[in-house]
Write a protein that holds these residues in place. Structure first.
Motif: not given
Ligand SMILES: Nc1nc2c(ncn2[C@H]2C[C@H](O)[C@@H](COP(=O)(O)OP(=O)(O)OP(=O)(O)O)O2)c(=O)[nH]1
Ligand SMILES: Nc1nc2c(ncn2[C@H]2C[C@H](O)[C@@H](COP(=O)(O)OP(=O)(O)OP(=O)(O)O)O2)c(=O)[nH]1
Ligand SMILES: Nc1nc2c(ncn2[C@H]2C[C@H](O)[C@@H](COP(=O)(O)OP(=O)(O)OP(=O)(O)O)O2)c(=O)[nH]1
Ligand SMILES: Nc1nc2c(ncn2[C@H]2C[C@H](O)[C@@H](COP(=O)(O)OP(=O)(O)OP(=O)(O)O)O2)c(=O)[nH]1
Ligand SMILES: O=P(O)(O)OP(=O)(O)OP(=O)(O)O
Ligand SMILES: O=P(O)(O)OP(=O)(O)OP(=O)(O)O
Ligand SMILES: O=P(O)(O)OP(=O)(O)OP(=O)(O)O
Ligand SMILES: O=P(O)(O)OP(=O)(O)OP(=O)(O)O
Ligand SMILES: [Mg+2]
Ligand SMILES: [Mg+2]
Ligand SMILES: [Mg+2]
Ligand SMILES: [Mg+2]
Ligand SMILES: [Mg+2]
Ligand SMILES: [Mg+2]
Ligand SMILES: [Mg+2]
Ligand SMILES: [Mg+2]
Ligand SMILES: [Mg+2]
Ligand SMILES: [Mg+2]
Ligand SMILES: [Mg+2]
Ligand SMILES: [Mg+2]
Lengths: 256, 256, 256, 256
Positions: A3, A5-6, B24, B131-133, B135-136, B139-140, B142-143, B146, B241
């Motif tokens: 992940y 890449y974000v 953030r 973030y454009p979408r 889904k991303i 992922d952010y 999830a990052w 994690v 996640i």
């Protein structure tokens, strides 16, 4: 992790080298906040002293702030041209400044308003602006002080009229189109107030900066004092529109 | 006034339309701050609850924040894709977010630490990322989760070892190169701790969002309840996640 | 050298990942340029063909351009979402695009205008815009094609009227406030022109993209052809407002 | 149309007031381009004169360019601090500069290379950099001229050695680690070349700017000339590292 890449979406927001950085913060919805907390009108000495005390803390905390100027619910912080604080990243400068100021404001509230509880969280917006030359920074500060003067003169008249029985609408009407001179005249004629005698803090706003002071460290046996020069953060209410202030303290905005 | 030209140096920092905005924030020097205030290691429940309470206040204050995720001294706030808050000006979004959070943090401190005085002002840095979408954005998040997992597992082992008598250097050496499985094994073998049984808040971090809840408004004569749907800010410690969370609550990151 | 510090003033202008990049160029002062070179009014076929030929060269030169759309003195180039061309640096994308196009325009001039000398240097402005989703890129292109339609319909009427003897002012007055339908009516009634029969290139603009074509490589002994699939740059004048074009060629704006 | 919302994705890229704007362009893949067109090594007089001629056209076309400096396949254009050209929009300044230069380059090619056809389109990249003070612009230009000197001295030695029979690798090895003095020595000892006698254009690069010249308008009856001052674009090859040039022509980088 896959992940990570974000992180690439973060942008490089470092400000250009060799420019003065101004962070200006301003109380958010302080019209309401000052009403809720019954600030005196038009100027609440405690509220202003609290602002000034926070600004002084800023200079203690961030050595690269060379000057601060405050009026009403706003404060401008001048970061020195060459600061490398967080590599001059705009969002670091902005967020840390406004967050630190806010934190100190809430922590010191009780000290300046021992008999008032905070009814809601005070908070501030902020922005970062770059100025390429010291001369333009002086103009920036003059802009804020002229604004202070104009607003304060207006507000002084306005609240005098209202306190004397006028409605807010009537007061507004009476002041429409008046010049500085007219307002001074009005204050003097109707309320016997000499505007120039009102507290400097109300008329000039507040300047915070480091002053070199001679300090007695100890007395030697002969009774003679041993001194050293120390840098001390001071709060003053001086004219910063004219050249005098700046020529007397050339080190504040010294350009590389 | 003739100084107004200085306003022209301000830049237009409106973020592009149709992108999710993440703010953030992260505690500044919280290594030191947590030590000074004797936070429990590795996780101080009160400190985390205070963070979560502030995040919940953020969602109450700013309706366009649709989700927040926090771990350690940081919190991420997701602003909805279409927000027009202050015309999407980056410095407004950043400064108001970080300032409001800080203000609430200081105000609520006593509530979560009734027996500890603040020794210095807590403050936070902040940044804005687009973030454009949707889904991303997932992922952010999830990052971040994690990261939470990895750090928490490490820290749990580390402080167990240290509390059991190892020096910090010894603990560090022992953990060097270990995998997730090894760490779980270590906890179980040496300390009889089942990592998966530790509090969810420590392992998963905290999610703050609005939930639709059925609420009894009143009982009618027959004794039957009259209900209505209300949106309520909740704090939970779930897995974000995998796809489950997001598919169950599709309205949170709904794309236009 | 001691002067190298000046390099630090360059800014990092890499565009965000996962967004479609549009470079739109537009002839500078082409009102004047088209007059000086006696372009036919309202549409000069040679001038448009020259533009299209340059656009085709762009796709040959820059593999990451997936689509181009042109009308009048402008052309839009769509770079694929994931392009890593010069690390997505905006100024590289912009300057190389506009410079290459200009260069080819001048070099090919003679081919399209064998009997006209260039009287002055044709040149183009350019800009870079990021779009977060393929759907919005389609809307972008629809925006340009709608513009093409509206302008072309207007210009066709305008120049018909002028060529028929009206002054430019009279033509303008006659067209003020007319709708699409009125204009078609006018063309048909007064000039016996069916707008829909005018050349597609004038009405729809030009689309440039890669098409997969079957190509005969050689004939084997039996006389049967050996073929292979090749990607070929084509120029067409189709409707790109409706969904048909895009659903038939889904690979053009495929999103990762 | 309903598609017009896509225009909102364009960003405001106006450069800050009161800063010098430098546009530097550089030939793209000119290693290859110069080889294909058999430029003389290391310096092709015609190629350089073509570049200079294009730069002079730039100053004729854009009155707000106050100075240009060129070397090899690059040219830097200094826009005056106060220019309001296209409201200082970075993409307009960049694209128009690079496009105009390219256009003139192709148009004038034949004039400088009457016996060589263009084999492919020459094109240039470009970038925009802001400098807050005239002094730093001077340092910027010094940076380029120092670069010119170092590269030219190296290239002169390198090609002398190669032309004398060394392989390129041998020449490279021989020059590794040598100082300016060593290179001058080598040229003199081995090739009887006095570096300081080589053409100024090769050693110093080219400066383009406006010079005030006295011009005879007509002769009056008495035979006496009537003169007037005119501004004329000149190309020179002077030292711009030292203070002399700038103090003799203070109007070029005059700061407001
Ligand atoms: N009574 C009283 N009010 C004050 C004092 N200082 C500031 N204020 C109030 C007066 C104004 O309504 C307000 C400052 O003006 P602003 O333009 O900053 O407005 P406000 O903060 O409401 O909106 P904003 O969120 O900044 O756009 O704060 C004071 O000393 N006494
Ligand atoms: N004991 C304890 N410490 C904590 C807790 N939550 C956060 N911290 C501390 C541990 C880390 O030293 C620190 C968070 O790591 P950071 O990378 O944010 O470092 P720090 O804030 O010191 O530096 P920074 O200013 O963010 O670069 O906060 C907690 O619940 N208990
Ligand atoms: N006669 C003729 N003129 C054309 C043709 N294509 C474009 N033009 C002219 C008509 C317009 O005056 C001009 C395009 O409009 P623009 O809005 O781009 O204006 P212009 O390039 O003059 O100004 P600009 O520098 O782009 O702001 O080019 C053509 O095929 N025939
Ligand atoms: N023979 C010859 N070559 C020249 C002359 N002026 C420039 N060049 C060539 C030498 C270099 O290979 C090249 C300029 O170096 P650059 O660093 O700009 O490289 P190049 O343009 O190949 O790559 P780029 O696209 O700018 O990254 O142009 C000349 O007068 N004669
Ligand atoms: O005095 P300012 O700059 O805060 O002026 P404003 O009218 O409050 O505008 P802004 O939206 O920039 O805070
Ligand atoms: O986790 P982050 O993004 O805060 O990472 P960092 O190493 O603290 O870097 P930064 O200087 O961007 O806060
Ligand atoms: O069609 P555009 O975007 O070029 O519109 P414009 O009116 O020419 O404006 P600009 O100054 O952005 O070229
Ligand atoms: O001399 P420059 O600045 O062009 O240096 P470069 O190594 O070519 O780098 P860039 O990718 O910025 O053109
Ligand atoms: Mg404001
Ligand atoms: Mg305010
Ligand atoms: Mg204010
Ligand atoms: Mg950090
Ligand atoms: Mg931290
Ligand atoms: Mg942290
Ligand atoms: Mg335009
Ligand atoms: Mg045009
Ligand atoms: Mg146009
Ligand atoms: Mg380069
Ligand atoms: Mg080059
Ligand atoms: Mg070069």
């Amino acid at each position: 992790s896959k992940y990570e890449y974000v992180k690439k979406f973060e942008t490089d927001d470092r400000l250009p080298p060799s420019s003065w950085i101004v962070v200006r913060i301003d109380g958010c919805h302080f019209h309401q906040f000052s009403a809720e907390h019954a600030f005196e009108k038009p100027n609440d000495e405690n509220a202003l002293n609290l602002m000034n005390s926070c600004a002084a803390s800023m200079l203690e905390q961030f050595p690269d702030i060379v000057f601060a100027y405050g009026v009403s619910d706003e404060y401008s912080f001048i970061w020195k041209e060459t600061t490398q604080f967080y590599q001059r990243r705009a969002s670091k400068l902005l967020s840390l400044s406004v967050s630190y100021f806010t934190s100190v404001y809430v922590m010191k509230w009780k000290e300046f308003f021992p008999h008032k509880e905070l009814k809601g969280p005070p908070y501030f917006d902020g922005r970062v602006v770059c100025y390429p030359r010291a001369k333009i920074v002086q103009d920036y500060l003059a802009w804020r002080q002229v604004d202070c003067h104009i607003n304060n003169q207006y507000n002084t008249c306005f609240w005098m009229l209202v306190k004397s029985g006028k409605t807010q609408r009537e007061a507004q009407e009476l002041l429409k189109g008046t010049q500085a001179k007219d307002k001074n005249e009005l204050l003097f004629q109707q309320f016997n107030v000499n505007y120039d005698k009102l507290p400097q803090m109300f008329r000039k706003g507040s300047c915070v900066y480091r002053k070199k002071v001679e300090e007695v460290v100890k007395l030697v046996d002969t009774g003679n004092p041993v001194t050293r020069t120390r840098s001390k953060v001071v709060v003053e209410h001086k004219d910063i529109i004219g050249p005098k202030f700046w020529s007397e303290l050339p080190y504040i905005l010294k350009e590389e």
